[in-house]
Design a protein around this motif. Sequence first.
Motif, PDB file in Angstrom:
ATOM      1  N   GLY A 121      42.908  55.256  51.957  1.00  0.00           N
ATOM      2  CA  GLY A 121      41.939  54.464  52.381  1.00  0.00           C
ATOM      3  C   GLY A 121      41.417  53.440  51.461  1.00  0.00           C
ATOM      4  O   GLY A 121      42.151  52.889  50.805  1.00  0.00           O
ATOM      5  N   LEU A 122      40.238  53.343  51.541  1.00  0.00           N
ATOM      6  CA  LEU A 122      39.625  52.315  50.617  1.00  0.00           C
ATOM      7  C   LEU A 122      39.652  52.516  49.087  1.00  0.00           C
ATOM      8  O   LEU A 122      39.677  51.510  48.408  1.00  0.00           O
ATOM      9  CB  LEU A 122      37.920  52.351  50.861  1.00  0.00           C
ATOM     10  CG  LEU A 122      37.445  51.840  51.998  1.00  0.00           C
ATOM     11  CD1 LEU A 122      35.777  51.880  52.323  1.00  0.00           C
ATOM     12  CD2 LEU A 122      37.543  50.084  51.720  1.00  0.00           C
ATOM     13  N   ILE A 123      39.818  53.633  48.866  1.00  0.00           N
ATOM     14  CA  ILE A 123      40.141  53.943  47.544  1.00  0.00           C
ATOM     15  C   ILE A 123      41.435  53.329  46.753  1.00  0.00           C
ATOM     16  O   ILE A 123      41.151  52.575  45.842  1.00  0.00           O
ATOM     17  CB  ILE A 123      40.314  55.725  47.170  1.00  0.00           C
ATOM     18  CG1 ILE A 123      38.753  56.298  47.299  1.00  0.00           C
ATOM     19  CG2 ILE A 123      40.723  55.918  45.881  1.00  0.00           C
ATOM     20  CD1 ILE A 123      38.781  57.575  47.135  1.00  0.00           C
ATOM     21  N   GLY A 124      42.397  53.553  47.584  1.00  0.00           N
ATOM     22  CA  GLY A 124      43.739  52.742  47.012  1.00  0.00           C
ATOM     23  C   GLY A 124      43.523  51.283  47.061  1.00  0.00           C
ATOM     24  O   GLY A 124      43.986  50.619  46.203  1.00  0.00           O
ATOM     25  N   GLU A 125      42.685  50.897  48.253  1.00  0.00           N
ATOM     26  CA  GLU A 125      42.393  49.521  48.242  1.00  0.00           C
ATOM     27  C   GLU A 125      41.601  49.052  46.814  1.00  0.00           C
ATOM     28  O   GLU A 125      41.769  47.849  46.609  1.00  0.00           O
ATOM     29  CB  GLU A 125      41.659  48.932  49.391  1.00  0.00           C
ATOM     30  CG  GLU A 125      42.709  48.934  50.822  1.00  0.00           C
ATOM     31  CD  GLU A 125      41.888  48.873  52.079  1.00  0.00           C
ATOM     32  OE1 GLU A 125      40.971  48.080  52.274  1.00  0.00           O
ATOM     33  OE2 GLU A 125      42.527  49.131  52.872  1.00  0.00           O
ATOM     34  N   THR A 126      40.624  49.776  46.708  1.00  0.00           N
ATOM     35  CA  THR A 126      39.641  49.472  45.606  1.00  0.00           C
ATOM     36  C   THR A 126      40.336  49.325  44.271  1.00  0.00           C
ATOM     37  O   THR A 126      40.291  48.349  43.415  1.00  0.00           O
ATOM     38  CB  THR A 126      38.658  50.353  45.382  1.00  0.00           C
ATOM     39  OG1 THR A 126      37.962  50.608  46.704  1.00  0.00           O
ATOM     40  CG2 THR A 126      37.659  50.161  44.438  1.00  0.00           C
ATOM     41  N   VAL A 127      41.295  50.381  44.128  1.00  0.00           N
ATOM     42  CA  VAL A 127      42.257  50.311  42.722  1.00  0.00           C
ATOM     43  C   VAL A 127      42.830  49.368  42.592  1.00  0.00           C
ATOM     44  O   VAL A 127      43.366  48.912  41.539  1.00  0.00           O
ATOM     45  CB  VAL A 127      43.032  52.070  42.732  1.00  0.00           C
ATOM     46  CG1 VAL A 127      43.863  51.995  41.544  1.00  0.00           C
ATOM     47  CG2 VAL A 127      41.890  52.961  42.665  1.00  0.00           C
ATOM     48  N   LEU A 128      43.836  49.017  43.855  1.00  0.00           N
ATOM     49  CA  LEU A 128      44.672  47.859  43.778  1.00  0.00           C
ATOM     50  C   LEU A 128      44.112  46.565  44.110  1.00  0.00           C
ATOM     51  O   LEU A 128      44.851  45.447  44.108  1.00  0.00           O
ATOM     52  CB  LEU A 128      46.033  48.158  44.887  1.00  0.00           C
ATOM     53  CG  LEU A 128      46.565  49.414  44.285  1.00  0.00           C
ATOM     54  CD1 LEU A 128      47.880  49.764  45.383  1.00  0.00           C
ATOM     55  CD2 LEU A 128      47.190  49.566  42.777  1.00  0.00           C
ATOM     56  N   ALA A 129      42.903  46.468  44.252  1.00  0.00           N
ATOM     57  CA  ALA A 129      42.200  45.151  44.492  1.00  0.00           C
ATOM     58  C   ALA A 129      42.368  43.902  43.400  1.00  0.00           C
ATOM     59  O   ALA A 129      42.348  42.689  43.548  1.00  0.00           O
ATOM     60  CB  ALA A 129      40.693  45.224  44.532  1.00  0.00           C
ATOM     61  N   GLY A 130      42.746  44.482  41.938  1.00  0.00           N
ATOM     62  CA  GLY A 130      43.048  43.398  40.877  1.00  0.00           C
ATOM     63  C   GLY A 130      44.251  42.884  41.187  1.00  0.00           C
ATOM     64  O   GLY A 130      44.324  41.628  40.486  1.00  0.00           O
ATOM     65  N   ASP A 131      45.084  43.099  42.212  1.00  0.00           N
ATOM     66  CA  ASP A 131      46.145  42.238  42.031  1.00  0.00           C
ATOM     67  C   ASP A 131      46.821  42.233  43.459  1.00  0.00           C
ATOM     68  O   ASP A 131      47.800  41.930  43.949  1.00  0.00           O
ATOM     69  CB  ASP A 131      47.587  42.820  41.554  1.00  0.00           C
ATOM     70  CG  ASP A 131      48.535  41.964  40.877  1.00  0.00           C
ATOM     71  OD1 ASP A 131      48.044  40.597  40.939  1.00  0.00           O
ATOM     72  OD2 ASP A 131      49.607  42.066  40.371  1.00  0.00           O
ATOM     73  N   THR A 132      45.643  42.244  44.452  1.00  0.00           N
ATOM     74  CA  THR A 132      45.633  42.047  46.006  1.00  0.00           C
ATOM     75  C   THR A 132      45.067  40.619  46.155  1.00  0.00           C
ATOM     76  O   THR A 132      44.120  40.457  46.000  1.00  0.00           O
ATOM     77  CB  THR A 132      45.109  42.874  46.908  1.00  0.00           C
ATOM     78  OG1 THR A 132      45.495  44.344  46.302  1.00  0.00           O
ATOM     79  CG2 THR A 132      45.269  42.792  48.119  1.00  0.00           C
ATOM     80  N   PHE A 133      46.061  39.672  46.967  1.00  0.00           N
ATOM     81  CA  PHE A 133      45.442  38.271  47.179  1.00  0.00           C
ATOM     82  C   PHE A 133      45.984  38.097  48.582  1.00  0.00           C
ATOM     83  O   PHE A 133      46.948  38.290  49.133  1.00  0.00           O
ATOM     84  CB  PHE A 133      46.180  37.424  46.198  1.00  0.00           C
ATOM     85  CG  PHE A 133      45.848  37.371  44.554  1.00  0.00           C
ATOM     86  CD1 PHE A 133      44.590  36.802  44.304  1.00  0.00           C
ATOM     87  CD2 PHE A 133      46.431  38.200  43.863  1.00  0.00           C
ATOM     88  CE1 PHE A 133      44.247  36.812  43.020  1.00  0.00           C
ATOM     89  CE2 PHE A 133      46.089  38.097  42.473  1.00  0.00           C
ATOM     90  CZ  PHE A 133      44.969  37.675  42.236  1.00  0.00           C
ATOM     91  N   ASN A 134      44.835  37.585  49.272  1.00  0.00           N
ATOM     92  CA  ASN A 134      45.168  37.354  50.911  1.00  0.00           C
ATOM     93  C   ASN A 134      45.542  38.634  51.413  1.00  0.00           C
ATOM     94  O   ASN A 134      46.812  38.389  52.089  1.00  0.00           O
ATOM     95  CB  ASN A 134      45.965  36.014  50.945  1.00  0.00           C
ATOM     96  CG  ASN A 134      44.873  34.968  50.913  1.00  0.00           C
ATOM     97  OD1 ASN A 134      43.834  35.075  51.029  1.00  0.00           O
ATOM     98  ND2 ASN A 134      45.718  33.787  50.369  1.00  0.00           N
ATOM     99  N   GLY A 135      45.481  39.843  51.196  1.00  0.00           N
ATOM    100  CA  GLY A 135      46.006  40.936  51.804  1.00  0.00           C
ATOM    101  C   GLY A 135      47.350  41.499  51.367  1.00  0.00           C
ATOM    102  O   GLY A 135      47.841  42.199  52.001  1.00  0.00           O
TER     103      GLY A 135
END
Lengths: 433, 303
Positions: A121-135
């Motif tokens: 869930g949110l943990i994975g999204e938080t960790v990988l947010a550094g290279d996530t652009f426009n989803g």
Amino acid sequence: MKIRLLLVLLLALGLAGLAQAQDPVTVTVWMHNHAPRVAIDEELVAEFMEENPDIIVDYQVVDDFFTALQTAMASGAGPDVFNQFTLYNAQFYAQGMLAPVDPVAMGYQTIEDVYAHYGEGLIGETVLAGDTFNGMLYGVPTELSNYACYANDDLWAEAGLDPAMDFPTTWEGLAEVGEMLTKRDENGTLTQRGFDFNWSANIYMMLHFDPMVTQLGNSMIDEMTYTADINNDNVKRVMQYWKDVVDDNRGGPQFTVSRNAFNAGELATECTFGNWGTPAMEEAGINYSIHNIPRWDDAVNDLGFATYAFYLQVNANSPREVQEAGWKLIAHLTSQPDRYLNEAALFQPVASYLATDDFADNAIMPTFLDELYRGEYHPRFAGFAEVGDALGRARDRIILGGEDMDAVLQDAENEVNAILERAQADIEAAGGA
Amino acid sequence: MINRLLLRDVSVIRRRQYWGLVFVLPAVVFFAVFFLYPLVIGFGLSLTDFTLLRPPVWVGLDNYIDLLSDRLFLKSINVTLGFVFGSTVPTWILSLLAALLFYQKFPGREGLKLLFFSPLLPSVAVVSVIWVVLLHPSGILTDIVGPLVGKSSITWLHDLTLSPIVIVVARIWSVIPFYMLIWLAGLTAIPQELRDAALVDGANRRQSFLRVELPLLRPTAVFVMAVSTIAAFQGFTLQFIIAPNQGGPVDVNTTLGVVIWKYGFQFYRMGDAAAVSVVLFAFIMIVTSVQLKLGSSDRFSLQ
């Protein structure tokens, strides 16, 4: 006769196609230099090539990495796979230089599986947010860093304090405890600092100063609209806090850089080390404990200093088959997080590894993991270094030059907005996102 | 007969000229490849918008026009001129005085000369690190100067007024030995007979220096002035290493060299960096030309 000729031709074409399919794919990899990591990388690359004889990996450690990579990518001569600092990811993304993660080539079924690899869930999204652009995800972290506070337990004990009990949870508390830990001689000259910021590089204005502002509301930079809001009450409050450190003779940029001072036993509390800081402390014989970054007593966002990372990414301009081979290689290079943490002090926050006994036995990581899950990456935008430079100048004008805070912050806001406007125009002119 | 001899002479001269060209060719090629080519490319880049995000785009003189309102560039001109004047004039005088001292014969001269020469041996980067240690707020220099000004801690590098002065002092300290050697060579080249003649004519040592030696040192002076000015205009390493945050605080040590580095390799504004480089080149050319012009008189010469 004609049919026979046709059959021969088809056979020849088929054989040629087969031969082409068996031609090995060469993947060029560029990495920045970090000797302990390079040793593991090279081992894993050799292993990978043995398991995949159809892929040749040209692994290169590149000096002056950022400039070389930037120049090579701009001229179309960039590598197929490279690791890149999150500070510059936004620029590469905007330029269309990054290929989206290929979950199938990496051995997953869907992109959700890749996120789940780093936490549900949110943990994975938080960790990988550094290279996530426009989803869309464009890489996976090979070195993820964030900050925590380190206390020199011996210096705290000398002041009659126990870090385990007394380490403050608020910035207001840290100012008080910092004063208790500060020592001055009869002339008022500092002989020991209780707490000090890291003033040694202007990008810390984005990695340390800006999160303190964000705790109170919004970041100074809006990465979506490429605009800056700097002359506001939250920034003034944080700036005043930094200024008080100097005005109250508790520290400042004129003294030995905080990390060096901590390892020399001259600074009791330092909050800009990552987990990678411990080997040097142990070598210096510092008896340390690790604590969360303080928050303001009326903070509206529960986060510490900024997260930043190096991500392994694939060049969007490389041929399709090379991209696939690249993602396959990246999956292999990120398959042994235990070795990277234990041998190179580099953190790859893979969920399955975090559940192992090996990680549970690690006394250093829990605080960093806690900060990682609660925190967020620095704002990601093109022109990062230039904005950091402008903010550092504003800080020094106020704190060292004694200039009016309101006027300086307004100057800084104008300057940063101009930088962001130019960066965005550059991106648009280049046909970027 | 005369014509034949003349023709032969011309032929010999031509052959010699060809050989001369052959001999200088390696140097010419080296200069063309490593100096002329980058110079032309650099000028070309200065006429483009090149951010390393995409191939250069021709913008004509836009970068130069933008520089006229560029805050950091305009400030760096002041900083650079301050650094050039602050570091060159004292260097000329102090290095000449040092050369005059070492031109005299006294016990221990060679040993002292070696010591004096020692700042030249390490690289500027090493010299810079030494100065960073010396300039710690409670370091050795504070121990020496502090009691004189009633301070126990001096923020040498973070005081906006003091910081550029300190950088100038570090610069002077590190380059004096080099220019002292040049002056010394110039002094040694003056025939002793001229000094003796001046003394015979009744001049004292001071008069001999001012009226005989100093005028004959003009070529040396021109060389020292030109080289030291060019080097000062290119000031970068001390400002990069000693000054806080590369050229700080608040850009008081941001020379044109630092601006070029920042624009080019920090902000990736290669077109702007190239334009600043061209401006710096023009500054150096103009100042050096003026210096050479002023010093070109052959009224005083041993030639």
